[in-house]
Design a protein around this motif. Sequence first.
Motif, PDB file in Angstrom:
ATOM      1  N   CYS A 406      19.144  23.258 -13.314  1.00 52.30           N
ATOM      2  CA  CYS A 406      19.033  24.476 -14.142  1.00 52.30           C
ATOM      3  C   CYS A 406      18.104  25.486 -13.482  1.00 52.30           C
ATOM      4  O   CYS A 406      18.394  26.687 -13.458  1.00 52.30           O
ATOM      5  CB  CYS A 406      18.460  24.150 -15.516  1.00 52.30           C
ATOM      6  SG  CYS A 406      19.573  23.244 -16.558  1.00 52.30           S
ATOM      7  N   ASP A 407      16.966  24.992 -12.984  1.00 57.34           N
ATOM      8  CA  ASP A 407      15.988  25.896 -12.386  1.00 57.34           C
ATOM      9  C   ASP A 407      16.528  26.521 -11.102  1.00 57.34           C
ATOM     10  O   ASP A 407      16.125  27.626 -10.733  1.00 57.34           O
ATOM     11  CB  ASP A 407      14.676  25.142 -12.112  1.00 57.34           C
ATOM     12  CG  ASP A 407      13.942  24.818 -13.412  1.00 57.34           C
ATOM     13  OD1 ASP A 407      14.080  25.608 -14.371  1.00 57.34           O
ATOM     14  OD2 ASP A 407      13.258  23.780 -13.475  1.00 57.34           O
ATOM     15  N   ALA A 408      17.417  25.817 -10.433  1.00 58.36           N
ATOM     16  CA  ALA A 408      17.924  26.310  -9.143  1.00 58.36           C
ATOM     17  C   ALA A 408      19.060  27.324  -9.305  1.00 58.36           C
ATOM     18  O   ALA A 408      19.391  28.023  -8.360  1.00 58.36           O
ATOM     19  CB  ALA A 408      18.387  25.124  -8.296  1.00 58.36           C
ATOM     20  N   VAL A 409      19.640  27.386 -10.504  1.00 57.52           N
ATOM     21  CA  VAL A 409      20.690  28.384 -10.750  1.00 57.52           C
ATOM     22  C   VAL A 409      20.026  29.734 -10.994  1.00 57.52           C
ATOM     23  O   VAL A 409      19.041  29.810 -11.735  1.00 57.52           O
ATOM     24  CB  VAL A 409      21.536  27.990 -11.991  1.00 57.52           C
ATOM     25  CG1 VAL A 409      22.409  29.148 -12.450  1.00 57.52           C
ATOM     26  CG2 VAL A 409      22.382  26.758 -11.683  1.00 57.52           C
ATOM     27  N   GLN A 410      20.539  30.777 -10.381  1.00 55.49           N
ATOM     28  CA  GLN A 410      19.978  32.111 -10.618  1.00 55.49           C
ATOM     29  C   GLN A 410      20.986  32.981 -11.340  1.00 55.49           C
ATOM     30  O   GLN A 410      22.143  33.056 -10.939  1.00 55.49           O
ATOM     31  CB  GLN A 410      19.606  32.765  -9.291  1.00 55.49           C
ATOM     32  CG  GLN A 410      18.401  32.106  -8.644  1.00 55.49           C
ATOM     33  CD  GLN A 410      18.165  32.650  -7.254  1.00 55.49           C
ATOM     34  OE1 GLN A 410      18.464  33.807  -6.979  1.00 55.49           O
ATOM     35  NE2 GLN A 410      17.651  31.798  -6.386  1.00 55.49           N
ATOM     36  N   CYS A 411      20.513  33.605 -12.427  1.00 51.29           N
ATOM     37  CA  CYS A 411      21.365  34.494 -13.199  1.00 51.29           C
ATOM     38  C   CYS A 411      20.447  35.272 -14.133  1.00 51.29           C
ATOM     39  O   CYS A 411      19.585  34.675 -14.794  1.00 51.29           O
ATOM     40  CB  CYS A 411      22.374  33.676 -14.003  1.00 51.29           C
ATOM     41  SG  CYS A 411      23.434  34.694 -15.025  1.00 51.29           S
ATOM     42  N   SER A 412      20.620  36.598 -14.209  1.00 44.83           N
ATOM     43  CA  SER A 412      19.661  37.406 -14.970  1.00 44.83           C
ATOM     44  C   SER A 412      19.696  37.086 -16.461  1.00 44.83           C
ATOM     45  O   SER A 412      18.692  37.247 -17.150  1.00 44.83           O
ATOM     46  CB  SER A 412      19.921  38.894 -14.732  1.00 44.83           C
ATOM     47  OG  SER A 412      21.247  39.196 -15.095  1.00 44.83           O
TER      48      SER A 412
END
Length: 428
Positions: A406-412
Motif C-alpha cells: 500500500c505504501d509503495a503505491v503512489q496516487c494523489s
Amino acid sequence: MPLPSSVLVVGSGGREHALVRSLLGSPAHPRVICAPGNAGIAQDAPCFPVAVDHIAGLIALAQQEKVEFVVVGPEVPLALGLVDELIKIGLPAYGPKADGARLEASKVFTKEILLKYQIPTAAAGFFREVAPALAYLRTRPIPIVIKADGLAAGKGVVVAATLAEAEAAVRDLLGGKFGASSSQILIEDCLFGEETSQLVIVSGRDYVMLPTAQDHKRIGDGDTGPNTGGMGAYSPAEVVTPELFARIEREIVRPSVNAIADEGIDFRGTLFIGLMLTPTGPSVIEYNARFGDPETQVVLPRLATDLLALLWAAARGELGGVKLAVKPDYALCVVIAAQGYPESFPKGDVITFPAPASLPPATFIYHAGTAKNSAGQVVTNGGRVLGATALAPSLAEAAARAYAACDAVQCSSKYFRRDIGARQLNRR
Ligand code: AMP
Ligand code: GLY
C-alpha cells in the motif's frame, strides 16, 4: 466430463481479478477472458468491453469467443437472469439463476425463508407504508436497523442509534430514496457481536464451506464512518473456532442450503452468508448470491484445491463428496480506495505501481476500479481502486507485507485503513 478449456469471468472488481488469477492457476491451463474487466485484469487475461448488465451482449461474447464455461462475479447480472439465459443455450455457468439471486436482490424474500425454516436471524417487520412502519418502530428496542428490500449498492441499510434517526430512515427509504428497491422496507432488531463472512460453494443440496473470513465494512479506522463495500479482509478469522465453524455448519449452513432447495431453487453458485456472532450463537444478517469482495481476495489464495474444478463441479451438479484442501497460511487484503469514497471521489488520477520484484514475497496488488487513460497510464476509475493482498505464515506478517505494498503505491487520491486485521492481531 473434462474440465472446460476456456472460461469467461463476468465482472470488473478485485473479486474478479482474484477469480481470474485463480482460474489461470488451474492445472488444466484454461484460456480465461473477462468482461468488462479492469486495467489489472487486462494484464492477465483478454478483456472485452461488455457491461455486466448487458445480458444479450454477454451471451453474444460467450458465443463469439466459444467459451465452455462462464463464472459470474457480481449480483446484478445474476439478478437479471444471465445464468438462466446461458443455460438456455446449453452453456454451463457458475452462479445462481434469477430465482437464487433473489436471495440477495430481496431482503424480504430472504427474511421470509429464514423465518419459515427457523434459521437464526433477527426479528423483523415488513412495510410499504410510513404510518404502520413508524408505529412498529415504537414497539421495538433502539438501536434498530432499517433496510431497503432491494439492491442499493450496499447503501440501503441504516443502523439507527436513536428513534429520530430510525424515523428519518423510514421516511427516506419509503419516500423513494432507492426507487423500487426501497418501495418495501424491513425493520429489523439490532444484533450485537462480531461479523463474519461465510462463503459456501453450493450445488443443490451439496455444499463446500470455504475458509473463514472477516471484512471491514466501515470507511474509517476503528470501524468508524459510513459503511462501504468492504475496506479489507483477512482469512482465517480465528474468532470462528473449529467448534464454532461446526456449529455454523449445523445451525446455519446446512439448514440454509436445504431451505433453498426445499423452496424449489436449484442454487449452483456461492451462497455468501453474512453472520453476526451474537452471545447466544451465530445469526444470519444476510445472504448474498455471489462471492464477497474483498473476502474472495483472501479466501482464494488460501485454496490448495483447483478453483476451476470446484466451480465446474458445482455448476454441473457434481459437488457431492468434494473436499477442500486449504493452505495453513494467513491472507490479508487492504483495499486502497479513492479519497472521498463511499460518497463522491475523483476518477482519472494516475497510479504509479512499485515494480513487482520490489514487493514482499507472496504479495500481490489486485485491481478493482482501474482503467487506462488515452496516454496508456493506469488511472483510478472507481471508489475501491486496488486490493493489496499478501499470504504469510502469520497474520502480522501478512499485514506487514500488504501495508508495504500500500505504501509503495503512489496516487494523489489514495486512501486506505491502517487497521485491517487489528481486531484479530490485538486479541493475541
Ligand atoms: P446487509 O446489507 O443486510 O448486510 O447490512 C449491511 C451491514 O449493516 C451489515 O454488514 C451489518 O454491519 C449491519 N447490519 C445489518 N443488519 C443488522 C442487524 N440486524 N443488526 C446489526 N447490524 C446489522
Ligand atoms: N464484502 C461484502 C460483500 O461483498 O458484500
